[in-house]
Scaffold this motif. Structure first.
Motif, PDB file in Angstrom:
ATOM      1  N   LEU A 101       0.419  -1.120   0.300  1.00  0.00           N
ATOM      2  CA  LEU A 101       0.253   0.243   0.263  1.00  0.00           C
ATOM      3  C   LEU A 101       0.560   1.550  -0.540  1.00  0.00           C
ATOM      4  CD1 LEU A 101      -2.856  -1.264   2.999  1.00  0.00           C
ATOM      5  CD2 LEU A 101      -3.063  -1.037  -0.175  1.00  0.00           C
ATOM      6  N   PRO A 102       0.252   2.264  -0.413  1.00  0.00           N
ATOM      7  CA  PRO A 102       0.871   3.611  -0.291  1.00  0.00           C
ATOM      8  C   PRO A 102       1.308   4.178   0.506  1.00  0.00           C
ATOM      9  CG  PRO A 102      -0.755   3.407  -1.296  1.00  0.00           C
ATOM     10  CD  PRO A 102      -1.382   2.766  -1.227  1.00  0.00           C
ATOM     11  N   PHE A 103       2.707   4.873   0.885  1.00  0.00           N
ATOM     12  CA  PHE A 103       2.746   5.933   1.824  1.00  0.00           C
ATOM     13  C   PHE A 103       2.219   7.003   2.018  1.00  0.00           C
ATOM     14  CE2 PHE A 103       7.665   4.797   2.782  1.00  0.00           C
ATOM     15  CZ  PHE A 103       7.657   2.962   2.827  1.00  0.00           C
ATOM     16  N   PHE A 104       1.648   7.251   1.437  1.00  0.00           N
ATOM     17  CA  PHE A 104       0.872   8.509   1.865  1.00  0.00           C
ATOM     18  C   PHE A 104      -0.867   7.886   2.530  1.00  0.00           C
ATOM     19  CE2 PHE A 104       0.033   7.565  -2.646  1.00  0.00           C
ATOM     20  CZ  PHE A 104      -1.297   7.459  -2.787  1.00  0.00           C
ATOM     21  N   HIS A 105      -1.080   7.028   2.302  1.00  0.00           N
ATOM     22  CA  HIS A 105      -1.943   6.260   2.955  1.00  0.00           C
ATOM     23  C   HIS A 105      -1.647   5.979   4.472  1.00  0.00           C
ATOM     24  CE1 HIS A 105      -5.135   3.275   3.466  1.00  0.00           C
ATOM     25  NE2 HIS A 105      -5.742   3.892   3.102  1.00  0.00           N
ATOM     26  N   GLY A 106      -2.717   5.675   5.355  1.00  0.00           N
ATOM     27  CA  GLY A 106      -2.430   5.499   7.335  1.00  0.00           C
ATOM     28  C   GLY A 106      -2.103   4.639   7.424  1.00  0.00           C
ATOM     29  N   ASN A 107      -2.069   3.235   6.170  1.00  0.00           N
ATOM     30  CA  ASN A 107      -2.288   1.674   6.733  1.00  0.00           C
ATOM     31  C   ASN A 107      -0.519   1.613   6.757  1.00  0.00           C
ATOM     32  OD1 ASN A 107      -2.390  -1.452   6.384  1.00  0.00           O
ATOM     33  ND2 ASN A 107      -4.160  -0.900   6.112  1.00  0.00           N
ATOM     34  N   ALA A 108       0.267   1.840   5.497  1.00  0.00           N
ATOM     35  CA  ALA A 108       1.408   1.227   5.288  1.00  0.00           C
ATOM     36  C   ALA A 108       2.361   2.242   6.648  1.00  0.00           C
ATOM     37  CB  ALA A 108       1.749   1.964   3.580  1.00  0.00           C
ATOM     38  N   GLN A 109       1.637   3.646   6.806  1.00  0.00           N
ATOM     39  CA  GLN A 109       2.194   4.361   7.581  1.00  0.00           C
ATOM     40  C   GLN A 109       2.372   3.952   9.045  1.00  0.00           C
ATOM     41  OE1 GLN A 109       3.733   8.158   7.538  1.00  0.00           O
ATOM     42  NE2 GLN A 109       2.794   8.771   5.510  1.00  0.00           N
ATOM     43  N   GLY A 110       1.889   3.831   9.973  1.00  0.00           N
ATOM     44  CA  GLY A 110       0.741   3.090  10.754  1.00  0.00           C
ATOM     45  C   GLY A 110       0.858   2.060  11.311  1.00  0.00           C
ATOM     46  N   ILE A 111       0.936   0.958   9.982  1.00  0.00           N
ATOM     47  CA  ILE A 111       0.784  -0.877  10.614  1.00  0.00           C
ATOM     48  C   ILE A 111       1.726  -1.030  10.285  1.00  0.00           C
ATOM     49  CG2 ILE A 111      -0.216  -2.860  10.602  1.00  0.00           C
ATOM     50  CD1 ILE A 111      -2.988  -1.584  10.267  1.00  0.00           C
ATOM     51  N   THR A 112       2.633  -0.602   9.670  1.00  0.00           N
ATOM     52  CA  THR A 112       3.525  -0.894   9.078  1.00  0.00           C
ATOM     53  C   THR A 112       5.466  -0.503   9.235  1.00  0.00           C
ATOM     54  OG1 THR A 112       2.783  -2.407   6.690  1.00  0.00           O
ATOM     55  CG2 THR A 112       5.435  -2.395   6.899  1.00  0.00           C
ATOM     56  N   VAL A 113       5.457   0.025   8.565  1.00  0.00           N
ATOM     57  CA  VAL A 113       6.868   1.376   8.992  1.00  0.00           C
ATOM     58  C   VAL A 113       7.562   1.968   9.988  1.00  0.00           C
ATOM     59  CG1 VAL A 113       8.008   3.328   7.849  1.00  0.00           C
ATOM     60  CG2 VAL A 113       6.746   1.690   6.230  1.00  0.00           C
ATOM     61  N   GLY A 114       5.746   2.677  10.546  1.00  0.00           N
ATOM     62  CA  GLY A 114       6.429   2.891  12.021  1.00  0.00           C
ATOM     63  C   GLY A 114       6.792   2.103  12.740  1.00  0.00           C
ATOM     64  N   PRO A 115       5.776   1.061  13.152  1.00  0.00           N
ATOM     65  CA  PRO A 115       5.832   0.269  13.891  1.00  0.00           C
ATOM     66  C   PRO A 115       7.009  -0.831  13.675  1.00  0.00           C
ATOM     67  CG  PRO A 115       4.301  -0.230  13.199  1.00  0.00           C
ATOM     68  CD  PRO A 115       4.271   0.975  11.846  1.00  0.00           C
ATOM     69  N   ALA A 116       7.288  -1.046  12.561  1.00  0.00           N
ATOM     70  CA  ALA A 116       8.935  -1.908  12.597  1.00  0.00           C
ATOM     71  C   ALA A 116      10.364  -1.225  12.776  1.00  0.00           C
ATOM     72  CB  ALA A 116       9.505  -1.636  10.824  1.00  0.00           C
ATOM     73  N   ILE A 117      10.159   0.228  12.764  1.00  0.00           N
ATOM     74  CA  ILE A 117      11.101   0.465  13.514  1.00  0.00           C
ATOM     75  C   ILE A 117      10.848   1.035  14.980  1.00  0.00           C
ATOM     76  CG2 ILE A 117      12.012   3.513  13.855  1.00  0.00           C
ATOM     77  CD1 ILE A 117      11.384   4.080  10.672  1.00  0.00           C
ATOM     78  N   LEU A 118       9.608   0.896  16.171  1.00  0.00           N
ATOM     79  CA  LEU A 118      10.112   0.963  16.780  1.00  0.00           C
ATOM     80  C   LEU A 118      10.347  -0.337  17.485  1.00  0.00           C
ATOM     81  CD1 LEU A 118       6.875   2.844  18.231  1.00  0.00           C
ATOM     82  CD2 LEU A 118       9.260   3.892  17.669  1.00  0.00           C
ATOM     83  N   ALA A 119       9.762  -1.147  17.003  1.00  0.00           N
ATOM     84  CA  ALA A 119      10.212  -2.730  17.140  1.00  0.00           C
ATOM     85  C   ALA A 119      11.552  -3.315  16.563  1.00  0.00           C
ATOM     86  CB  ALA A 119       9.340  -3.585  16.492  1.00  0.00           C
ATOM     87  N   ASP A 120      12.430  -2.691  16.140  1.00  0.00           N
ATOM     88  CA  ASP A 120      13.861  -2.781  15.191  1.00  0.00           C
ATOM     89  C   ASP A 120      13.214  -4.486  14.269  1.00  0.00           C
ATOM     90  OD1 ASP A 120      16.495  -2.672  15.285  1.00  0.00           O
ATOM     91  OD2 ASP A 120      16.782  -4.435  16.621  1.00  0.00           O
ATOM     92  N   ALA A 121      12.238  -3.832  14.085  1.00  0.00           N
ATOM     93  CA  ALA A 121      11.473  -5.249  12.992  1.00  0.00           C
ATOM     94  C   ALA A 121      12.365  -4.434  11.290  1.00  0.00           C
ATOM     95  CB  ALA A 121      10.542  -5.908  13.251  1.00  0.00           C
ATOM     96  N   LYS A 122      12.259  -5.624  10.154  1.00  0.00           N
ATOM     97  CA  LYS A 122      12.300  -5.156   9.380  1.00  0.00           C
ATOM     98  C   LYS A 122      11.124  -4.804   8.023  1.00  0.00           C
ATOM     99  CE  LYS A 122      16.177  -8.178   9.007  1.00  0.00           C
ATOM    100  NZ  LYS A 122      16.456  -9.185   9.821  1.00  0.00           N
ATOM    101  N   ALA A 123      11.279  -4.210   7.612  1.00  0.00           N
ATOM    102  CA  ALA A 123       9.874  -3.755   6.768  1.00  0.00           C
ATOM    103  C   ALA A 123      10.118  -4.031   5.317  1.00  0.00           C
ATOM    104  CB  ALA A 123       9.746  -2.176   6.897  1.00  0.00           C
ATOM    105  N   VAL A 124       9.189  -4.865   4.140  1.00  0.00           N
ATOM    106  CA  VAL A 124       9.300  -5.081   3.017  1.00  0.00           C
ATOM    107  C   VAL A 124       8.527  -4.459   2.485  1.00  0.00           C
ATOM    108  CG1 VAL A 124       8.879  -6.442   1.319  1.00  0.00           C
ATOM    109  CG2 VAL A 124       9.921  -7.100   2.990  1.00  0.00           C
ATOM    110  N   ILE A 125       8.724  -3.361   0.938  1.00  0.00           N
ATOM    111  CA  ILE A 125       7.467  -2.459   0.809  1.00  0.00           C
ATOM    112  C   ILE A 125       7.503  -2.677  -0.828  1.00  0.00           C
ATOM    113  CG2 ILE A 125       7.853   0.186   0.309  1.00  0.00           C
ATOM    114  CD1 ILE A 125       9.064   0.785   3.030  1.00  0.00           C
TER     115      ILE A 125
END
Length: 368
Positions: free
Chosen positions: A56-80
Motif C-alpha cells: 500500500l502507498p506511503f501517503f495512506h495511513g495503513n502503510a505508515q501506521g501498521i508497517t513502517v513506523g512499527p517496524a522502526i519501533l520494534a527494531d523489525a524489518k519492513a518489505v515495501i
C-alpha cells in the motif's frame, strides 16, 4: 539549527481517501504518529524477529501506521513493494520470509478468489492486520493460508482506536478500544445506544496530543468532525454485550429503500462471495417512488461468467428481499483511489446508466 521542534507540532498532513467526496488534509502531530506506532507494536505483538509486508502507498495511513513506523519501533524489518498484487503477495512473503502483511477493504476476498495452490498454507505469515475482512470468509481464509486475521478499526483522524484482542478475536468484529481511546455507538442526537443497536461510531483519546487536531485549512469541517468534543467518524456499527465492536457501513453509503435501512457493505459481501465475482460495489440510486433503489456494479473473475438473474437468485436466500439489488451493471473494473479504495461517490453520482440491467423491467419476482 535554530528551529525548535516540539512533540506536539504538526509532523505531516495525510489526506483522506476521498471515497465519499473531496479529500481532506488530516493534521498529524509527532506524538500522534509515535502513539499509533507504539500501539501497533503492542496489539500485533511485533518483535525484532518480525518482517512486515505492505503493498500500500506511503501517503495512506495503513502503510505508515501498521508497517513502517512499527517496524522502526520494534527494531523489525519492513518489505515495501510497489503495489498490492493478489497473485504475487504469498510468493513475496515466502521470498523475504515476511511474518506479517496488511490489508484493506476487498483484499481478503480477492486473495481467497485466487486459484488454490498446494503451498497456500506453506508460508511464514503469522498475522494479517487490517480492516473490513468479511465475517463469512474469516475462518476459511485463516485455514487456507495458515495465518491469523487481526482486525482493527480507525480513520486517519483516530488511528487506530479499536483492535481485536490478540488471543480472543471474534469473526467480523473490529475488536475493543485500545489504550487511551474511548469509543461509543450513538444515535443521531449523540445518545449512547444499548448493545446490539445500530448507531454511529464516535471516539476520543484521553491522552494529550493523540488524535488529529483537525483538517488543514478547513475549520468548518473540523468543527463538524469534533461535535461535542468527540470525533464523529461517519461510520455505522454496533457493540455487543461483551464490548466487541462491529462495523456495518459508512453513514453516507447506507441505503434507504422504502423505509428500510440497507448496509451496502453487507450486500457487497454476499455478491462478492459468488464464485464468478472478483469484487463488487453497491450504492443507492434515486427511485421513482422516493428514497433509493439498490444498484450493484460487479467485476467478474477472468474467464468466468454469470448472468444478472443468477446473481439475484444467489442473493435471495442470503439477503432480506428489500436489500436485493434492482440494478446490476457488470464491468471490467471499479474506479479506485491510489490506495485501492473504491470511489463509491462516482458510481452513486452516475446514477442509472445504460449498462444497468433492471430486475423489475426483466420481470424477475423475488421470493419472500
Amino acid at each position: 539549527p535554530d528551529v525548535k521542534v516540539s512533540f506536539k507540532d504538526m509532523a505531516s498532513i495525510l489526506y483522506t481517501s476521498g471515497t465519499t467526496g473531496v479529500s481532506k488534509g488530516v493534521e498529524m502531530s509527532h506524538h500522534y504518529w509515535y502513539a499509533i506506532w507504539a500501539e501497533s507494536v503492542k496489539y500485533s505483538r511485533y518483535t525484532e524477529d518480525d518482517v512486515l509486508y505492505t503493498g500500500l502507498p506511503f501517503f495512506h495511513g495503513n502503510a505508515q501506521g501498521i508497517t513502517v513506523g512499527p517496524a522502526i519501533l520494534a527494531d523489525a524489518k519492513a518489505v515495501i513493494v510497489e503495489r498490492f498484487s493478489a497473485s504475487r503477495l504469498w510468493d513475496d512473503c515466502r521470498r523475504w520470509e515476511c511474518t506479517e502483511a496488511n490489508y484493506i477493504g476487498g483484499i481478503i476476498p480477492i486473495l481467497l478468489k485466487q486459484e488454490p495452490r498446494e503451498d497456500d498454507a506453506d508460508n511464514p505469515v503469522r498475522l494479517m492486520v487490517g480492516a473490513a475482512a468479511p465475517e463469512d470468509e474469516w475462518n476459511a481464509f485463516q485455514k487456507r493460508f495458515n495465518t491469523k486475521i487481526l482486525e482493527v478499526y480507525g480513520m486517519t483522524e483516530c488511528y487506530v482506536c479499536l483492535a481485536s484482542p490478540y488471543d480472543e478475536p471474534r469473526a467480523g468484529s473490529c475488536g475493543k478500544p485500545i489504550t487511551g481511546w474511548e469509543v461509543r455507538i450513538v444515535d443521531d442526537d449523540d445518545n449512547e445506544c444499548e448493545p446490539g443497536r445500530l448507531g454511529e461510531f464516535i471516539c476520543r483519546s484521553n491522552r494529550m496530543w493523540v488524535g488529529t487536531t483537525g483538517y488543514y485549512k478547513k475549520p468548518e469541517a473540523t468543527l463538524e468532525l469534533w461535535q461535542n468534543m468527540w470525533i464523529h467518524t461517519g461510520d455505522l456499527g454496533r457493540m455487543d454485550e461483551d464490548g466487541y465492536f462491529y462495523f456495518v457501513d459508512r453513514k453516507k453509503q447506507a441505503i434507504r429503500r422504502r423505509g428500510e435501512n440497507i448496509s451496502s457493505f453487507e450486500v457487497e459481501s454476499v455478491i462478492s462471495s459468488h464464485e464468478a465475482v472478483l469484487e463488487s460495489c453497491v450504492v443507492g440510486v434515486p427511485s421513482e417512488v422516493g428514497e433509493e433503489e439498490v444498484k450493484a456494479v460487479v467485476v467478474l473473475k477472468p474467464g468466468m461468467s454469470v448472468t444478472e438473474e443468477e446473481l439475484i437468485r444467489w442473493c435471495e436466500p442470503r439477503l432480506a428481499y428489500f436489500a436485493i439489488p434492482r440494478y446490476i451493471a457488470i464491468r471490467d473494473s471499479l474506479p479506485k483511489t491510489p490506495s485501492e479504495r473504491v470511489e463509491k461517490f462516482k458510481l452513486k453520482e452516475e446514477g442509472i446508466t445504460p449498462d444497468c440491467w433492471d430486475r423489475e423491467a426483466a420481470g424477475i419476482e423475488l421470493k419472500r
